[in-house]
Design a protein around this motif. Sequence first.
Motif, short mmCIF file in Angstrom:
data_model
loop_
_atom_site.label_atom_id
_atom_site.label_comp_id
_atom_site.label_asym_id
_atom_site.label_seq_id
_atom_site.Cartn_x
_atom_site.Cartn_y
_atom_site.Cartn_z
N LEU A 21 31.37 39.96 48.89
CA LEU A 21 30.42 39.28 47.79
C LEU A 21 30.07 37.98 48.83
O LEU A 21 30.85 37.38 49.38
N VAL A 22 28.31 37.88 48.58
CA VAL A 22 27.89 36.99 49.10
C VAL A 22 27.14 36.06 48.11
O VAL A 22 25.60 36.64 46.96
N ASN A 23 27.65 34.93 47.95
CA ASN A 23 26.91 33.42 46.44
C ASN A 23 26.00 32.95 47.05
O ASN A 23 26.10 31.46 47.77
N ASN A 24 24.93 33.95 46.90
CA ASN A 24 23.83 33.32 47.65
C ASN A 24 22.99 32.50 46.31
O ASN A 24 22.43 31.24 46.34
N ALA A 25 22.75 33.02 45.33
CA ALA A 25 22.40 32.66 44.11
C ALA A 25 22.45 30.82 43.62
O ALA A 25 23.46 30.21 43.69
N GLY A 26 21.70 30.37 44.11
CA GLY A 26 21.65 28.44 43.11
C GLY A 26 20.70 27.93 43.05
O GLY A 26 19.81 28.32 43.20
N ILE A 27 20.68 26.85 42.06
CA ILE A 27 19.60 26.12 41.74
C ILE A 27 19.46 24.41 42.53
O ILE A 27 20.30 24.05 43.12
N SER A 28 17.99 24.86 42.58
CA SER A 28 17.99 22.59 43.18
C SER A 28 17.25 22.11 42.38
O SER A 28 16.26 22.71 41.52
N GLN A 29 17.11 20.65 42.08
CA GLN A 29 16.17 19.52 41.73
C GLN A 29 16.16 19.02 42.83
O GLN A 29 16.83 18.20 43.01
N VAL A 30 14.79 18.86 42.62
CA VAL A 30 14.43 17.01 43.48
C VAL A 30 14.37 16.18 43.29
O VAL A 30 13.51 15.83 42.05
N LEU B 80 28.88 56.44 50.23
CA LEU B 80 28.64 56.72 51.50
C LEU B 80 29.82 57.00 52.13
O LEU B 80 30.37 55.54 52.07
N PRO B 81 30.93 58.01 52.92
CA PRO B 81 32.16 57.51 53.94
C PRO B 81 31.77 56.80 55.26
O PRO B 81 30.44 56.01 55.34
N ASN B 82 32.12 55.31 54.92
CA ASN B 82 32.67 54.60 55.46
C ASN B 82 31.71 53.56 55.86
O ASN B 82 31.24 52.61 56.49
N ARG B 83 30.87 53.82 55.05
CA ARG B 83 29.97 52.50 53.68
C ARG B 83 30.54 51.72 53.55
O ARG B 83 30.31 51.63 52.07
N PRO B 84 30.63 50.01 53.83
CA PRO B 84 31.21 48.85 52.75
C PRO B 84 29.86 49.10 52.34
O PRO B 84 28.89 49.22 52.37
N VAL B 85 29.80 48.36 51.23
CA VAL B 85 29.29 47.68 49.94
C VAL B 85 29.48 46.16 49.57
O VAL B 85 30.00 45.87 49.55
N ALA B 86 28.36 45.47 49.44
CA ALA B 86 27.64 44.22 49.33
C ALA B 86 26.97 43.75 48.44
O ALA B 86 25.82 44.21 47.83
N LEU B 87 27.98 42.70 47.61
CA LEU B 87 26.81 42.40 46.98
C LEU B 87 26.15 40.83 46.47
O LEU B 87 26.98 39.95 47.09
N VAL B 88 24.67 41.15 46.97
CA VAL B 88 24.40 40.03 47.32
C VAL B 88 23.78 39.05 45.96
O VAL B 88 22.49 39.57 45.28
N THR B 89 24.27 37.95 45.48
CA THR B 89 23.55 37.51 44.53
C THR B 89 21.99 36.70 45.07
O THR B 89 22.40 36.34 45.93
N GLY B 90 21.48 36.72 43.55
CA GLY B 90 19.81 35.97 43.96
C GLY B 90 19.08 37.00 45.28
O GLY B 90 18.43 35.96 46.13
N VAL C 68 30.90 35.14 51.29
CA VAL C 68 30.33 34.13 51.83
C VAL C 68 29.40 33.68 51.04
O VAL C 68 28.63 33.60 49.96
N ASN C 69 29.93 32.20 50.79
CA ASN C 69 28.82 31.29 50.25
C ASN C 69 27.73 30.26 50.68
O ASN C 69 28.34 29.90 51.73
N ILE C 70 26.76 30.83 50.21
CA ILE C 70 25.55 29.88 50.93
C ILE C 70 25.34 28.88 49.55
O ILE C 70 24.55 28.19 48.80
N SER C 71 26.29 27.62 50.66
CA SER C 71 25.71 26.32 50.45
C SER C 71 24.83 26.08 51.45
O SER C 71 23.81 26.11 51.08
N SER C 72 25.04 24.26 51.58
CA SER C 72 23.79 23.51 52.16
C SER C 72 24.62 22.31 52.68
O SER C 72 25.72 21.63 53.24
N HIS C 73 23.51 21.80 54.01
CA HIS C 73 23.75 20.60 54.90
C HIS C 73 23.62 19.43 54.46
O HIS C 73 24.61 18.52 54.49
#
Length: 255
Positions: free
Chosen positions: A91-100, A10-20, A149-154
């Motif tokens: 590109l938003v690198n959001n996908a991640g795994i965690s384990q307590v 679409l004209p002037n419409r930016p595209v974002a890939l968001v993982t997860g 943008v990377n989704i990290s953690s405190h």
Amino acid sequence: MPLMPVRTPLPNRPVALVTGSTSGIGAAIARRLAGDGFALVLHSRSSAQAGQALAQELGAAVYIQADLAQDAERVRLVREATAAWGRLDVLVNNAGISQVIAHADLAAATPEIWQAMHEVNVIAPFRLVALAEPALRDAAHGGRPACVVNISSHAGVRPKGASIPYAASKAALNHMTRLLALSLAPAIRVNAVAPGLVDTPLTQSWVQAQQLWRERAPMGRAARPEDVAQAVALLLASDYLTGEILLSDGGLNLT
Ligand code: NAD
């Protein structure tokens, strides 16, 4: 798997890939960016049905399923994501795994857990940036850089978090964010958001952490996924910011 048809950008419409982006924080980021005028590429490892439903809800969105622990799947994801709208600005690198795992229980943090955490939380984001770099460079124009943008953690900033392998993987992601910011400027900005506790289905049972945020965080509550999405939107809108790790913990680090 067949390549998806190329959609007319679409004209002037930016595209974002968001993982997860079919649940939790990723879905909130996708909704926010759709509201801000982005066309979206949604992604998850499983839950294709939720992905298709969200794509339909957002309108200008497609969904791609891929296991980011596999390098061939990372390659396919970026190829199909770039082809989907014919461009890639974010590109938003959001996908991640965690384990307590209790930090003092060193035996429980096995090499397999370390490797799995690193594969998805560190190597996958790096590879996605590397694979998307040509498309992101193409998208940068008129003084407006493309963005990661990377989704990290405190947990990657302070000695805290669900487990030592998780915290160490997010610390690696933070350092990688700064290194990539330096390497890819000025065409591509690279930043991270480092959330504290976020209210998602996963953390509903984390009673102690919920209590900690209520009692000790100056903002008096855990983050909502929309708070993290707002921080991502802020970084995307700020053309001069790169290499920043935006701590989004309601001020807990101050107390
Ligand atoms: P979630 O479990 O709802 O979402 C995680 C997403 O990652 C899912 O869509 C899943 O499909 C995807 N994913 C996991 N492994 C994958 C793989 N091998 N291949 C492809 N996709 C994979 O979790 P969330 O709480 O929304 O977390 C999103 C991000 O935020 C993660 O990076 C997490 O570390 C980070 N984070 C979460 C919190 C929190 O309190 N929830 C706090 C700080 C940081």
